[in-house]
Design a protein around this motif. Structure first.
Motif, mmCIF file in Angstrom:
data_model
loop_
_atom_site.group_PDB
_atom_site.id
_atom_site.type_symbol
_atom_site.label_atom_id
_atom_site.label_comp_id
_atom_site.label_asym_id
_atom_site.label_seq_id
_atom_site.Cartn_x
_atom_site.Cartn_y
_atom_site.Cartn_z
ATOM 1 N N SER A 42 0.891 -1.379 0.286
ATOM 2 C CA SER A 42 0.096 -0.002 -0.008
ATOM 3 C C SER A 42 0.763 1.257 0.045
ATOM 4 C CB SER A 42 -0.938 0.007 1.104
ATOM 5 O OG SER A 42 -1.618 1.151 1.281
ATOM 6 N N ALA A 43 1.825 1.276 0.778
ATOM 7 C CA ALA A 43 2.758 2.551 0.834
ATOM 8 C C ALA A 43 3.498 2.604 -0.491
ATOM 9 C CB ALA A 43 3.733 2.348 2.036
ATOM 10 N N ILE A 44 3.748 1.583 -1.060
ATOM 11 C CA ILE A 44 4.652 1.685 -2.451
ATOM 12 C C ILE A 44 3.556 2.257 -3.475
ATOM 13 C CG2 ILE A 44 5.547 0.398 -4.457
ATOM 14 C CD1 ILE A 44 6.535 -1.620 -2.187
ATOM 15 N N LEU A 45 2.508 1.800 -3.475
ATOM 16 C CA LEU A 45 1.564 2.164 -4.285
ATOM 17 C C LEU A 45 1.209 3.741 -4.341
ATOM 18 C CD1 LEU A 45 -1.103 -0.803 -4.502
ATOM 19 C CD2 LEU A 45 0.593 -0.150 -6.296
ATOM 20 N N GLN A 50 2.088 9.278 -6.184
ATOM 21 C CA GLN A 50 2.415 10.633 -5.717
ATOM 22 C C GLN A 50 3.562 10.922 -6.713
ATOM 23 O OE1 GLN A 50 1.198 12.781 -3.656
ATOM 24 N NE2 GLN A 50 2.405 14.421 -4.242
ATOM 25 N N GLN A 51 4.354 10.038 -7.363
ATOM 26 C CA GLN A 51 5.397 10.330 -8.306
ATOM 27 C C GLN A 51 4.694 10.517 -9.444
ATOM 28 O OE1 GLN A 51 7.929 7.171 -8.019
ATOM 29 N NE2 GLN A 51 9.032 7.996 -6.405
#
Length: 85
Positions: A42-45, A50-51
């Motif tokens: 979830s944090a990676i997604l 955001q990027q």
């Protein structure tokens, strides 16, 4: 000799409780690890989103700069053509 035969093949209640506790501990650890993995994904997604948003924003700014430049050039050309008449 009879006492040994009575306990043979049967687990004592405390041993069964110990096994159940160990099994529950393993299951709980597995679920916790799975939850940590899902949290990491979830944090990676979220970072990728955001990027992507930042990239799109930068692309929009670049496009706006190009539009502004081309608009200014068209105005210059119009002035040059207007002054020739």
């Amino acid at each position: 000799m009879n006492n040994k035969n009575n306990n043979n093949g049967q687990n004592s209640p405390s041993l069964q409780t110990g096994n159940q506790s160990a099994v529950l501990a393993v299951i709980g650890s597995a679920i916790s690890t799975l939850g940590d993995g899902i949290s990491t994904i979830s944090a990676i997604l979220a970072l990728e989103e955001q990027q992507q948003a930042n990239s799109n924003n930068n692309d929009n700014k670049d496009l706006q700069k190009q539009i502004d430049y081309l608009t200014a050039e068209v105005k210059k050309l119009k002035k040059q053509l207007g002054s020739r008449k």
